[in-house]
Design an enzyme around this catalytic site. Sequence first.
Site, PDB file in Angstrom:
ATOM      1  N   HIS A 360       2.133 -12.236   1.159  1.00  0.00           N
ATOM      2  CA  HIS A 360       2.409 -12.224   0.173  1.00  0.00           C
ATOM      3  C   HIS A 360       3.781 -11.881   0.032  1.00  0.00           C
ATOM      4  O   HIS A 360       4.884 -11.448  -1.326  1.00  0.00           O
ATOM      5  CB  HIS A 360       2.197 -10.210  -0.606  1.00  0.00           C
ATOM      6  CG  HIS A 360       0.302 -11.357  -1.081  1.00  0.00           C
ATOM      7  ND1 HIS A 360      -0.154 -11.040  -2.728  1.00  0.00           N
ATOM      8  CD2 HIS A 360      -0.813 -11.180  -0.414  1.00  0.00           C
ATOM      9  CE1 HIS A 360      -1.310 -11.943  -2.961  1.00  0.00           C
ATOM     10  NE2 HIS A 360      -1.685 -10.867  -2.116  1.00  0.00           N
ATOM     11  N   LYS A 546       9.597  -3.642 -12.713  1.00  0.00           N
ATOM     12  CA  LYS A 546       9.018  -3.954 -11.502  1.00  0.00           C
ATOM     13  C   LYS A 546       9.476  -2.904 -10.437  1.00  0.00           C
ATOM     14  O   LYS A 546       9.969  -2.010 -11.513  1.00  0.00           O
ATOM     15  CB  LYS A 546       9.613  -5.240 -10.521  1.00  0.00           C
ATOM     16  CG  LYS A 546      10.427  -5.127 -11.102  1.00  0.00           C
ATOM     17  CD  LYS A 546      11.797  -6.407 -10.846  1.00  0.00           C
ATOM     18  CE  LYS A 546      11.718  -7.793 -11.640  1.00  0.00           C
ATOM     19  NZ  LYS A 546      10.227  -8.375 -11.248  1.00  0.00           N
ATOM     20  N   LYS A 552      15.220  -6.623  -4.931  1.00  0.00           N
ATOM     21  CA  LYS A 552      15.056  -7.242  -6.469  1.00  0.00           C
ATOM     22  C   LYS A 552      16.448  -6.740  -7.586  1.00  0.00           C
ATOM     23  O   LYS A 552      16.070  -7.086  -8.417  1.00  0.00           O
ATOM     24  CB  LYS A 552      13.590  -5.905  -7.527  1.00  0.00           C
ATOM     25  CG  LYS A 552      12.286  -6.261  -6.373  1.00  0.00           C
ATOM     26  CD  LYS A 552      11.103  -5.371  -6.755  1.00  0.00           C
ATOM     27  CE  LYS A 552       9.593  -5.937  -6.610  1.00  0.00           C
ATOM     28  NZ  LYS A 552       9.342  -6.439  -6.484  1.00  0.00           N
ATOM     29  N   THR A 654       5.176 -11.965 -10.550  1.00  0.00           N
ATOM     30  CA  THR A 654       3.747 -11.699 -11.624  1.00  0.00           C
ATOM     31  C   THR A 654       4.017 -11.448 -13.076  1.00  0.00           C
ATOM     32  O   THR A 654       4.143 -12.220 -14.351  1.00  0.00           O
ATOM     33  CB  THR A 654       2.766 -11.298 -11.464  1.00  0.00           C
ATOM     34  OG1 THR A 654       2.725 -10.263 -11.263  1.00  0.00           O
ATOM     35  CG2 THR A 654       1.758 -12.345 -10.725  1.00  0.00           C
TER      36      THR A 654
HETATM   37  C1  Z16 Z   1       3.280  -6.767  -3.204  1.00  0.00           C
HETATM   38  O1  Z16 Z   1       2.868  -6.349  -4.325  1.00  0.00           O
HETATM   39  C2  Z16 Z   1       4.102  -8.418  -2.854  1.00  0.00           C
HETATM   40  C3  Z16 Z   1       3.811  -8.275  -1.620  1.00  0.00           C
HETATM   41  C4  Z16 Z   1       3.513  -7.277  -0.648  1.00  0.00           C
HETATM   42  O2  Z16 Z   1       3.479  -7.785   0.910  1.00  0.00           O
HETATM   43  C5  Z16 Z   1       2.786  -5.949  -0.817  1.00  0.00           C
HETATM   44  C6  Z16 Z   1       2.784  -5.418  -1.919  1.00  0.00           C
HETATM   45 CL1  Z16 Z   1       2.431  -4.188  -1.932  1.00  0.00          CL
HETATM   46  C7  Z16 Z   1       3.863  -8.306  -4.064  1.00  0.00           C
HETATM   47  C8  Z16 Z   1       5.158  -9.531  -4.307  1.00  0.00           C
HETATM   48  O3  Z16 Z   1       5.996  -8.752  -3.813  1.00  0.00           O
HETATM   49  C9  Z16 Z   1       5.375 -10.362  -5.627  1.00  0.00           C
HETATM   50  O4  Z16 Z   1       6.430 -11.006  -5.153  1.00  0.00           O
HETATM   51  C10 Z16 Z   1       3.682 -11.140  -5.829  1.00  0.00           C
HETATM   52  O5  Z16 Z   1       3.822 -11.474  -7.331  1.00  0.00           O
HETATM   53  C11 Z16 Z   1       2.763 -10.326  -5.408  1.00  0.00           C
HETATM   54  O6  Z16 Z   1       2.723  -9.748  -3.732  1.00  0.00           O
HETATM   55  C12 Z16 Z   1       1.406 -10.821  -5.951  1.00  0.00           C
HETATM   56  O7  Z16 Z   1       1.176 -12.056  -4.869  1.00  0.00           O
END
Ligand code: Z16
Length: 817
Positions: A360, A546, A552, A654
Site C-alpha cells: 500500500h 485525509k 499529502k 480513495t
Molecule cells: C494506509 O492507510 C495506507 C498505506 C499504508 O502503507 C498504511 C496505511 Cl495505514 C493507504 C495509502 O496511503 C493510500 O494511498 C491508499 O489509498 C490506501 O492505503 C488503501 O490502499
Amino acid sequence: MFQSVFVIKGGKGMITKKQLIKELRKNVQEMYAIEIEDATEQELFFSLGTTIKGIYNKNWQKTWNNYLAEEQKQVYYFSIEFLPGKLLKSNLLNLGILEVVRESLAEFSVDLEDLAAVEKDMALGNGGLGRLASCFMDAIASSGLPGNGNGIRYDYGLFKQQFVDGYQVELPDEWLRNGNVWEIRRDSKAVNVHFGGDVYMQPKSNGKLGVVAENETILRAVPYDTGMVGFENGIVNTMRLWSVEIPSSEEGKYRSIEERRVFEDLTAVLYPDDSNARGRLIRLAQEYFFVSAGIQSIIRYFKKLNHPWHVLSEKVAIHINDTHPALCIPELMRILMDEYEVSWEQAWDLTSKVMSYTNHTIMAEALEKWPTYLMKRSLPRMYQIIKEIDRRYVVSMSGIHDAALIERTRIIQGEDIHMANLAIIGSHSTNGVAKLHSDLLKAVVLHDFYTIYPERFNNKTNGIAQRRWLQLSNEPLSRVLDETIGKSWRHEPADLKLLMNYQNDPIVLEKLAKAKQQKKEELAKYIQETTGIIVNPTAIFDVQIKRLHAYKRQLLNLLHILKLYFEIKENPQASIYPRVFIFGAKAAPSYAYAKSIIKVINEVANLVNHDQTIGDKLKIVFLPNYNVSLAEKIIPAADVSEQISLASKEASGTSNMKLMLNGAITIATLDGANVEIRDAVGDENIYIFGLTEAEVYAYYENKNYSAREVYETNPIVHRVLNAFVDGSIPNIEREGQEIVDSLLLYNDEYFLLRDFDAYCEAQARLNQAYQDATHWQKCSLINIANAGTFSADKTVKQYAEDIWQIEPLFAHTHQGR
Ligand code: Z16
C-alpha cells in the site's frame, strides 16, 4: 454446477412493517422490561440492532452451511485494521428494509437518523487501508463471494480528536462503553497463542525431530464475529476480530503485575500511526496474535473437511493486507510442520500457493522492519522459521541471480527482518493499489523482486463501496439518479455511465445542482453547530479530507489560501468567487510536524474567518475528529476535491473516488488513482497540475532542486512564507518557524514551492469555471457518470479471479433482484 442446499432469500420484502414492530416491541420488552414508547434512544437503538441481527442471523447460518456443504474455496482477508464506521443503516440498506424500518419508527415519532446517530463508529483503523478493508468486506458479501475478515478487536479505536487553542488533543475512543450490538462472542472458537520461551528440537517418540517449547507465555484469543451483510442477496459473511484474555491456568505464572499488564493490554489500543512503522514490542505481539489465532481457526476448518494436505490451496486463500500480517507465512509453516508433521517442502509449496500480498505504499518509513533480537526473544519459533526461509531463499537463488541482488532481496539483512521481502518471497502474488503505484513497484521500489518474480506482480486499483458512499450518504443525489437513469446503478455501479446521455439536459443538470445544494446546506448547518462558523452555502465547498501527512501537502492548500487572503485584503474588489475551504485530518500523536500544520491551519482560519474585510469571500473550516461518519456528511456536499499529494507518494487514495462519485470536481497531481480518474473523465473535467512522477524522480537523480531559489525569485511565495514568521499570523511562533525551516532550510522535501505556481494557476481556472454554472454541472455529471469504474465490487471480483481463485456462491443463479 452444484445445486444449492438451501435457498437464501434476500432483498426486498423480507419483513413487513407489522412484523418488524412486533419483533421490536418484543425485544424492547425482553431487554429492558419497558415499552417502545418509554425507551430511550440508546435502548431503542440496541433493541433495533438486536431485531436486525435476528433478521439476518438465519441467512448468516445458511451462508456458512452452504459454504461448508459446497466446500467452496474461501478467502481470508487478514488486516490489522478495519474501519466499518456505523453499521445500522448499511445493514438496513443491504437487507432491503431501510424504508420499512424508517416507516415503522415514524409510527412512534422516532427519526431513524436520530437512532443511527446513537451508534458509535467502529473505528478500528487509521485511514485508507482500514477503510479499504471494510469496503472490500461489503463488496465481497455483496458479490456473493466466500470471504472472511480476520483482525483485532481493539478495546479502543483510533483516538478522538479535539482542538484546544488550535492544537490537536487526543482522547480515548471508548467505542465499546455501551456494548456492541453487532458482535457475537464465540467462546467455543477460542484458541491459544504462544509467546516467548525457549524453543529447541528434540527427537519425538516416533523418532522424528519435534519442536519443544518451554517457559512460554500462553494467551487466549477469543473471537468476536460480526455479520457482513451482502446487498440484497441474502448472503452474510463474517468479519472475525480477536480479543486477548489471560487463561486461568496462566494466572499464577506472571512474575509481576507489569508483565501481566503487557499481555492483558495486547488488544487494548490501535496504533495510531498511519504509513509509519514504529518497531514496538507490543505491536509485533499484536501482529502475531491475530495472525496465529486466524491461521489456527482456518486449519481447524480445513481439518473438518477431511482432505489430504495437498488440497489446502484449493480450499483456502489467505490475503496479507500490507505487511502487518506477513507472519501468516511462517505461522502456516509452523502449524503444518510442527503440529501435523508436513515436510518443509510440501509446507512451503502450500504456503506460497495460499498466500497473496498487497503493498500500500512506497514510503520507506512505512515498510516494516523488525529487529532480529525482538523476533528472537518474543517469537522464537517464528524467528527460526524465518531464518530458514531466508537461508533457503539465498541457496535457491545462488547461481541464478547475482550475489548483490540476492543480498538486496533477502529477508534478514544486518540486524533487521524485512517484512515486505518475507511477504513477496512467501506468496504467489504481490499487487499495488493503482496503476501508477503498481508500475512504480515494478520499476523502482520492488524492482529487484520484479526481475526475480515478474509473474507475481500485478495491479488491483482500489475501489469503494458505492452503497455507503452514495446510496446511504447521499439520498438526494441517489433520487435524482433513480429518476434519470433508473435504479440499476444501485446493483451495478457501471450503469452510472447512463448518466452521460443527460450531460446537456438542463433539467437533469438543474436537479443535480439542487441535490448538491441540499447537502451543502446540511453541512453548513453542521459546521455552524460544531464550530460556530457561519458559512455561505452558495460558496464553493473545497474539501481536503485525509490523514495529515507532509506528502499529502495540506500545507500547499494553505499556502494558496494565504495567497488568496492577501489578494482580497489588497484588493477587496478582486474577482474571487466565495469559497469555503474545509479540512478534516488527524495527525499521528507522535508526528510533531503534522500537528504543527494543524495548529497553523487553525490559526489562519481564526485570522481569516474573523477578518471583516474578507466577509464570506473566504472561510476556512477545520472540522475536528474526521472519521467515517463525518466523511459521510462532508463528501456529498463537496464541490471541489483536493488530491494534491506529491506525484509518486500516494499509492492510490480513495477519498478521491468517493468525492468524484458525489459530483465533486478534482484538482489533482498525477498521483495514485488520480491518473485513472483523469483517464475516466478526460482532461476537460479535472484540474491537473504539478510535477509528474518522472519529474520528481529526475530531481532526486540530479539533486538540482532549490526551494530557496523559488522563495527568492517568486514574490508571492516570498510574501506567503514570510507571513509564517513575521507575526501576520498570530500564535504560531514555533510552528511558523518550523514550517519555514522545513521548506527553506531542509529544501522542501515534497516540492510544495516547486508546484505552487502550477497549483495556483489550476485553482484560478477552477474558480473561473465555477462561475459558469451549466458548464460546472455538466462537468460534475461527467464525474458521477464515470465513477462506477472505481467500485469495490469490481475490484474484489478481480482479486477473486486473478489472485484468490474463488467463485461466488450460487454462481448459477441470481438472487434478490
Ligand atoms: C494506509 O492507510 C495506507 C498505506 C499504508 O502503507 C498504511 C496505511 Cl495505514 C493507504 C495509502 O496511503 C493510500 O494511498 C491508499 O489509498 C490506501 O492505503 C488503501 O490502499
